[in-house]
Design a protein around this motif. Structure first.
Motif, PDB file in Angstrom:
ATOM      1  N   ILE A  17       0.692  -1.351   0.079  1.00 47.22           N
ATOM      2  CA  ILE A  17      -0.152  -0.097   0.161  1.00 47.22           C
ATOM      3  C   ILE A  17       0.914   1.214  -0.032  1.00 47.22           C
ATOM      4  O   ILE A  17       0.723   2.177  -0.698  1.00 47.22           O
ATOM      5  CB  ILE A  17      -0.959  -0.010   1.174  1.00 47.22           C
ATOM      6  N   ILE A  18       1.956   1.221   0.881  1.00 49.52           N
ATOM      7  CA  ILE A  18       2.955   2.512   0.769  1.00 49.52           C
ATOM      8  C   ILE A  18       3.544   2.461  -0.190  1.00 49.52           C
ATOM      9  O   ILE A  18       3.550   3.758  -0.692  1.00 49.52           O
ATOM     10  CB  ILE A  18       3.843   2.362   1.960  1.00 49.52           C
ATOM     11  N   THR A  19       3.898   1.788  -1.034  1.00 51.16           N
ATOM     12  CA  THR A  19       4.744   1.572  -2.282  1.00 51.16           C
ATOM     13  C   THR A  19       3.830   2.225  -3.288  1.00 51.16           C
ATOM     14  O   THR A  19       4.206   2.839  -4.013  1.00 51.16           O
ATOM     15  CB  THR A  19       5.175   0.198  -2.796  1.00 51.16           C
ATOM     16  N   ILE A  20       2.520   1.717  -3.497  1.00 46.93           N
ATOM     17  CA  ILE A  20       1.645   2.120  -4.422  1.00 46.93           C
ATOM     18  C   ILE A  20       1.497   3.665  -4.196  1.00 46.93           C
ATOM     19  O   ILE A  20       1.522   4.414  -5.127  1.00 46.93           O
ATOM     20  CB  ILE A  20       0.299   1.514  -4.349  1.00 46.93           C
ATOM     21  N   LEU A  21       0.976   3.868  -3.088  1.00 48.55           N
ATOM     22  CA  LEU A  21       0.529   5.806  -2.616  1.00 48.55           C
ATOM     23  C   LEU A  21       1.690   6.226  -2.908  1.00 48.55           C
ATOM     24  O   LEU A  21       1.586   7.583  -3.345  1.00 48.55           O
ATOM     25  CB  LEU A  21      -0.398   5.363  -1.375  1.00 48.55           C
ATOM     26  N   VAL A  22       3.013   6.063  -2.471  1.00 46.68           N
ATOM     27  CA  VAL A  22       4.171   6.973  -2.528  1.00 46.68           C
ATOM     28  C   VAL A  22       4.550   7.091  -3.866  1.00 46.68           C
ATOM     29  O   VAL A  22       4.764   8.249  -4.463  1.00 46.68           O
ATOM     30  CB  VAL A  22       5.255   6.461  -1.427  1.00 46.68           C
ATOM     31  N   SER A  23       4.477   6.082  -4.725  1.00 40.20           N
ATOM     32  CA  SER A  23       4.888   6.311  -5.997  1.00 40.20           C
ATOM     33  C   SER A  23       3.862   7.127  -7.023  1.00 40.20           C
ATOM     34  O   SER A  23       4.264   7.839  -7.959  1.00 40.20           O
ATOM     35  CB  SER A  23       5.068   4.679  -6.824  1.00 40.20           C
ATOM     36  N   LYS A  24       2.661   7.055  -6.592  1.00 33.49           N
ATOM     37  CA  LYS A  24       1.700   7.917  -7.325  1.00 33.49           C
ATOM     38  C   LYS A  24       1.534   9.233  -6.663  1.00 33.49           C
ATOM     39  O   LYS A  24       0.778  10.193  -7.023  1.00 33.49           O
ATOM     40  CB  LYS A  24       0.421   7.301  -7.222  1.00 33.49           C
ATOM     41  N   LYS A  25       2.512   9.413  -5.619  1.00 36.35           N
ATOM     42  CA  LYS A  25       2.392  10.847  -5.050  1.00 36.35           C
ATOM     43  C   LYS A  25       1.299  11.120  -4.244  1.00 36.35           C
ATOM     44  O   LYS A  25       0.706  12.209  -4.219  1.00 36.35           O
ATOM     45  CB  LYS A  25       2.836  11.991  -5.971  1.00 36.35           C
ATOM     46  N   LEU A  26       0.390  10.169  -3.681  1.00 37.13           N
ATOM     47  CA  LEU A  26      -0.782  10.455  -2.844  1.00 37.13           C
ATOM     48  C   LEU A  26      -0.453  10.424  -1.548  1.00 37.13           C
ATOM     49  O   LEU A  26      -1.375  10.587  -0.941  1.00 37.13           O
ATOM     50  CB  LEU A  26      -1.790   9.141  -3.578  1.00 37.13           C
ATOM     51  N   LEU A  27       0.797  10.040  -1.044  1.00 38.65           N
ATOM     52  CA  LEU A  27       0.950   9.923   0.356  1.00 38.65           C
ATOM     53  C   LEU A  27       2.324  10.116   0.817  1.00 38.65           C
ATOM     54  O   LEU A  27       3.457   9.853  -0.211  1.00 38.65           O
ATOM     55  CB  LEU A  27       0.954   8.218   0.729  1.00 38.65           C
ATOM     56  N   LEU A  28       2.496  10.952   1.720  1.00 46.12           N
ATOM     57  CA  LEU A  28       3.960  11.245   2.046  1.00 46.12           C
ATOM     58  C   LEU A  28       4.193  10.964   3.624  1.00 46.12           C
ATOM     59  O   LEU A  28       3.347  10.745   4.274  1.00 46.12           O
ATOM     60  CB  LEU A  28       4.061  12.611   2.272  1.00 46.12           C
ATOM     61  N   ASN A  29       5.689  10.733   3.762  1.00 47.44           N
ATOM     62  CA  ASN A  29       5.983  10.194   5.247  1.00 47.44           C
ATOM     63  C   ASN A  29       5.272   9.147   5.627  1.00 47.44           C
ATOM     64  O   ASN A  29       4.714   9.381   6.943  1.00 47.44           O
ATOM     65  CB  ASN A  29       5.845  11.701   6.119  1.00 47.44           C
ATOM     66  N   ALA A  30       5.158   8.108   5.283  1.00 47.39           N
ATOM     67  CA  ALA A  30       4.471   6.972   5.805  1.00 47.39           C
ATOM     68  C   ALA A  30       5.238   6.147   6.606  1.00 47.39           C
ATOM     69  O   ALA A  30       6.403   6.089   6.692  1.00 47.39           O
ATOM     70  CB  ALA A  30       4.087   6.011   4.553  1.00 47.39           C
ATOM     71  N   ALA A  31       4.576   5.931   7.651  1.00 46.77           N
ATOM     72  CA  ALA A  31       4.796   4.889   8.699  1.00 46.77           C
ATOM     73  C   ALA A  31       3.943   3.764   9.052  1.00 46.77           C
ATOM     74  O   ALA A  31       2.623   3.777   8.952  1.00 46.77           O
ATOM     75  CB  ALA A  31       4.852   5.795  10.058  1.00 46.77           C
ATOM     76  N   ILE A  32       4.310   2.717   9.590  1.00 43.32           N
ATOM     77  CA  ILE A  32       3.948   1.478   9.937  1.00 43.32           C
ATOM     78  C   ILE A  32       3.942   1.257  11.318  1.00 43.32           C
ATOM     79  O   ILE A  32       5.040   1.082  11.819  1.00 43.32           O
ATOM     80  CB  ILE A  32       4.299   0.180   9.107  1.00 43.32           C
ATOM     81  N   SER A  33       2.876   0.915  11.906  1.00 42.06           N
ATOM     82  CA  SER A  33       2.816   0.840  13.462  1.00 42.06           C
ATOM     83  C   SER A  33       2.015  -0.467  13.581  1.00 42.06           C
ATOM     84  O   SER A  33       0.818  -0.891  13.115  1.00 42.06           O
ATOM     85  CB  SER A  33       1.861   1.805  13.929  1.00 42.06           C
ATOM     86  N   LYS A  34       2.525  -1.342  14.533  1.00 44.13           N
ATOM     87  CA  LYS A  34       1.732  -2.432  15.094  1.00 44.13           C
ATOM     88  C   LYS A  34       0.613  -2.269  16.085  1.00 44.13           C
ATOM     89  O   LYS A  34       0.933  -1.490  17.060  1.00 44.13           O
ATOM     90  CB  LYS A  34       2.538  -3.650  15.721  1.00 44.13           C
ATOM     91  N   LYS A  35      -0.606  -2.744  16.003  1.00 43.13           N
ATOM     92  CA  LYS A  35      -1.512  -2.416  16.810  1.00 43.13           C
ATOM     93  C   LYS A  35      -2.100  -3.860  17.124  1.00 43.13           C
ATOM     94  O   LYS A  35      -2.502  -4.653  16.450  1.00 43.13           O
ATOM     95  CB  LYS A  35      -2.690  -1.611  16.160  1.00 43.13           C
ATOM     96  N   THR A  36      -2.763  -3.815  18.374  1.00 42.41           N
ATOM     97  CA  THR A  36      -3.547  -4.995  18.887  1.00 42.41           C
ATOM     98  C   THR A  36      -5.123  -4.376  19.218  1.00 42.41           C
ATOM     99  O   THR A  36      -5.278  -3.446  19.932  1.00 42.41           O
ATOM    100  CB  THR A  36      -3.303  -5.659  20.052  1.00 42.41           C
ATOM    101  N   VAL A  37      -6.068  -5.070  18.735  1.00 41.44           N
ATOM    102  CA  VAL A  37      -7.374  -4.638  18.600  1.00 41.44           C
ATOM    103  C   VAL A  37      -8.227  -5.669  19.387  1.00 41.44           C
ATOM    104  O   VAL A  37      -7.979  -6.801  19.022  1.00 41.44           O
ATOM    105  CB  VAL A  37      -8.077  -4.535  17.274  1.00 41.44           C
ATOM    106  N   TYR A  38      -9.027  -5.245  20.380  1.00 38.09           N
ATOM    107  CA  TYR A  38      -9.686  -6.105  21.125  1.00 38.09           C
ATOM    108  C   TYR A  38     -11.190  -5.881  21.047  1.00 38.09           C
ATOM    109  O   TYR A  38     -11.671  -4.845  20.703  1.00 38.09           O
ATOM    110  CB  TYR A  38      -9.710  -5.969  22.535  1.00 38.09           C
ATOM    111  N   HIS A  39     -12.037  -7.017  20.872  1.00 35.12           N
ATOM    112  CA  HIS A  39     -13.376  -7.008  20.865  1.00 35.12           C
ATOM    113  C   HIS A  39     -14.184  -8.243  21.398  1.00 35.12           C
ATOM    114  O   HIS A  39     -13.448  -9.314  21.413  1.00 35.12           O
ATOM    115  CB  HIS A  39     -14.001  -6.776  19.396  1.00 35.12           C
ATOM    116  N   ARG A  40     -15.366  -8.145  21.638  1.00 35.61           N
ATOM    117  CA  ARG A  40     -16.139  -9.347  22.613  1.00 35.61           C
ATOM    118  C   ARG A  40     -16.805 -10.068  21.453  1.00 35.61           C
ATOM    119  O   ARG A  40     -17.477  -9.385  20.741  1.00 35.61           O
ATOM    120  CB  ARG A  40     -16.904  -8.756  23.453  1.00 35.61           C
TER     121      ARG A  40
END
Length: 76
Positions: A17-40
């Protein structure tokens, strides 16, 4: 400028996703973060957790539609 937040299930997809969006100049300064989501769970009532990757990147508000269309076309 706004910060776009994109959630995905794995790192490989996040990098694509980052590669596509940055190459098309649709996104700048991208970062990836790990998240844990909880639900019942509605059937068992147990608390479940799922790991996700969060992409955060700077973009222009007017580009949001273009970003959304690119991602839908590529990943659905």
């Amino acid at each position: 400028m706004i910060w776009a937040h994109i959630i995905t299930k794995n790192k490989t997809e996040a990098v694509q996703i980052i590669t596509i969006l940055v190459s098309k100049k649709l996104l700048l300064n991208a970062a990836i973060s790990k998240k844990t989501v909880y639900h019942r769970d509605s059937k068992t009532g147990k608390l479940e957790r799922h790991k996700q990757k969060l992409i955060i990147g700077k973009t222009k508000a007017l580009l949001f539609n273009s970003i959304n269309q690119k991602l839908i076309k590529r990943f659905t």
